[in-house]
Motif scaffolding. Structure first.
Motif, PDB file in Angstrom:
ATOM      1  N   GLU A 125       0.848  -1.188   0.000  1.00  0.00           N
ATOM      2  CA  GLU A 125       0.000   0.000   0.000  1.00  0.00           C
ATOM      3  C   GLU A 125       0.885   1.240   0.000  1.00  0.00           C
ATOM      4  O   GLU A 125       1.918   1.276   0.650  1.00  0.00           O
ATOM      5  CB  GLU A 125      -0.953   0.022   1.192  1.00  0.00           C
ATOM      6  N   GLY A 126       0.508   2.210  -0.795  1.00  0.00           N
ATOM      7  CA  GLY A 126       1.225   3.473  -0.827  1.00  0.00           C
ATOM      8  C   GLY A 126       2.486   3.451  -1.679  1.00  0.00           C
ATOM      9  O   GLY A 126       2.800   2.475  -2.355  1.00  0.00           O
ATOM     10  N   LYS A 127       3.195   4.588  -1.618  1.00  0.00           N
ATOM     11  CA  LYS A 127       4.425   4.754  -2.393  1.00  0.00           C
ATOM     12  C   LYS A 127       5.628   4.625  -1.472  1.00  0.00           C
ATOM     13  O   LYS A 127       5.576   5.029  -0.312  1.00  0.00           O
ATOM     14  CB  LYS A 127       4.440   6.117  -3.079  1.00  0.00           C
ATOM     15  N   ILE A 128       6.714   4.094  -2.037  1.00  0.00           N
ATOM     16  CA  ILE A 128       7.969   3.972  -1.299  1.00  0.00           C
ATOM     17  C   ILE A 128       9.059   4.581  -2.174  1.00  0.00           C
ATOM     18  O   ILE A 128       9.266   4.137  -3.305  1.00  0.00           O
ATOM     19  CB  ILE A 128       8.303   2.494  -0.976  1.00  0.00           C
ATOM     20  N   PRO A 129       9.767   5.617  -1.697  1.00  0.00           N
ATOM     21  CA  PRO A 129      10.773   6.289  -2.529  1.00  0.00           C
ATOM     22  C   PRO A 129      12.047   5.444  -2.663  1.00  0.00           C
ATOM     23  O   PRO A 129      12.315   4.553  -1.860  1.00  0.00           O
ATOM     24  CB  PRO A 129      11.060   7.582  -1.768  1.00  0.00           C
ATOM     25  N   SER A 130      12.834   5.753  -3.701  1.00  0.00           N
ATOM     26  CA  SER A 130      14.099   5.039  -3.885  1.00  0.00           C
ATOM     27  C   SER A 130      15.048   5.397  -2.745  1.00  0.00           C
ATOM     28  O   SER A 130      14.975   6.484  -2.173  1.00  0.00           O
ATOM     29  CB  SER A 130      14.721   5.370  -5.243  1.00  0.00           C
ATOM     30  N   GLY A 131      15.925   4.474  -2.415  1.00  0.00           N
ATOM     31  CA  GLY A 131      16.848   4.649  -1.299  1.00  0.00           C
ATOM     32  C   GLY A 131      16.289   4.137   0.018  1.00  0.00           C
ATOM     33  O   GLY A 131      17.008   4.046   1.003  1.00  0.00           O
ATOM     34  N   SER A 132      15.012   3.804   0.062  1.00  0.00           N
ATOM     35  CA  SER A 132      14.383   3.297   1.285  1.00  0.00           C
ATOM     36  C   SER A 132      14.680   1.813   1.451  1.00  0.00           C
ATOM     37  O   SER A 132      15.071   1.125   0.509  1.00  0.00           O
ATOM     38  CB  SER A 132      12.868   3.485   1.231  1.00  0.00           C
ATOM     39  N   GLN A 133      14.429   1.346   2.644  1.00  0.00           N
ATOM     40  CA  GLN A 133      14.534  -0.073   2.946  1.00  0.00           C
ATOM     41  C   GLN A 133      13.128  -0.660   2.978  1.00  0.00           C
ATOM     42  O   GLN A 133      12.211  -0.034   3.516  1.00  0.00           O
ATOM     43  CB  GLN A 133      15.210  -0.294   4.303  1.00  0.00           C
ATOM     44  N   VAL A 134      12.969  -1.851   2.398  1.00  0.00           N
ATOM     45  CA  VAL A 134      11.672  -2.526   2.406  1.00  0.00           C
ATOM     46  C   VAL A 134      11.837  -3.950   2.917  1.00  0.00           C
ATOM     47  O   VAL A 134      12.931  -4.519   2.879  1.00  0.00           O
ATOM     48  CB  VAL A 134      11.028  -2.556   0.995  1.00  0.00           C
ATOM     49  N   ARG A 135      10.747  -4.494   3.384  1.00  0.00           N
ATOM     50  CA  ARG A 135      10.716  -5.882   3.848  1.00  0.00           C
ATOM     51  C   ARG A 135       9.909  -6.683   2.830  1.00  0.00           C
ATOM     52  O   ARG A 135       8.789  -6.315   2.489  1.00  0.00           O
ATOM     53  CB  ARG A 135      10.065  -5.963   5.218  1.00  0.00           C
ATOM     54  N   ILE A 136      10.484  -7.768   2.351  1.00  0.00           N
ATOM     55  CA  ILE A 136       9.818  -8.627   1.370  1.00  0.00           C
ATOM     56  C   ILE A 136       8.750  -9.456   2.073  1.00  0.00           C
ATOM     57  O   ILE A 136       9.023 -10.092   3.086  1.00  0.00           O
ATOM     58  CB  ILE A 136      10.837  -9.532   0.655  1.00  0.00           C
ATOM     59  N   LYS A 137       7.546  -9.447   1.514  1.00  0.00           N
ATOM     60  CA  LYS A 137       6.443 -10.209   2.102  1.00  0.00           C
ATOM     61  C   LYS A 137       6.163 -11.489   1.319  1.00  0.00           C
ATOM     62  O   LYS A 137       6.005 -12.548   1.902  1.00  0.00           O
ATOM     63  CB  LYS A 137       5.172  -9.357   2.180  1.00  0.00           C
TER      64      LYS A 137
END
Length: 165
Positions: A125-137
């Motif tokens: 959901e939503g936007k995530i900018p480049s350079g951010s950290q994400v968790r793979i689901k």
């Protein structure tokens, strides 16, 4: 065929098969080599004069020796084995990845870097900018579905915090 030549063929062939075992392990070549040397020794001492009988004895003893002894060899001289879960999706779940192109929840245009490779990604959901950290689901075909990673749990932040102390 000369009596002596066949004897040397069995002896040299047996030694070569035993050496071949070092290159192609498995136990079979070594057992064939042992029986070849055994038949060669029997021919050398004159117990097996007939070439056909010598060849039959070699084949018969090789078969019997392989069937009888190979299970014991496999039991006490085990080869290397390893177990690894083959489900890459399961192993990737909850791993942290870096966003290299902005991610949104509408299309698969975003990209993450995971295990040194660039992958398509879409947010939950939503936007995530480049350079951010994400968790793979999870993964949907070739697209990783991700969510923003908690900055407190991020490995880079943990490393930064440990360096400050």
């Amino acid at each position: 065929m000369d009596h002596e030549i066949l004897t040397w063929i069995f002896l040299i062939g047996g030694v070569l098969l035993m050496i071949l075992e070092a290159v192609l392990p498995g136990g079979i070549a070594f057992l064939l080599g042992i029986t070849g040397i055994g038949v060669g020794v029997l021919r050398y001492f004159g117990f097996l004069e007939d070439p056909l009988t010598a060849t039959f004895i070699w084949l018969f003893t090789s078969t019997i020796l392989t069937i009888a002894i190979r299970p014991f060899i496999n039991k006490y001289f085990k080869g290397e084995s390893s177990y690894k879960l083959a489900d890459e999706d399961y192993e990737a779940m909850d791993q942290i990845a870096e966003v290299i192109e902005p991610i949104n929840d509408l299309d698969n245009e975003g990209r993450i870097r995971f295990q040194g490779i660039s992958w398509q990604a879409r947010s939950m959901e939503g936007k995530i900018p480049s350079g951010s950290q994400v968790r793979i689901k999870y993964r949907d075909n070739t697209t990783w579905i991700v969510e923003p990673a908690d900055p407190i749990e991020s490995p880079k932040n943990q490393l930064k915090d440990s360096n400050k102390n």
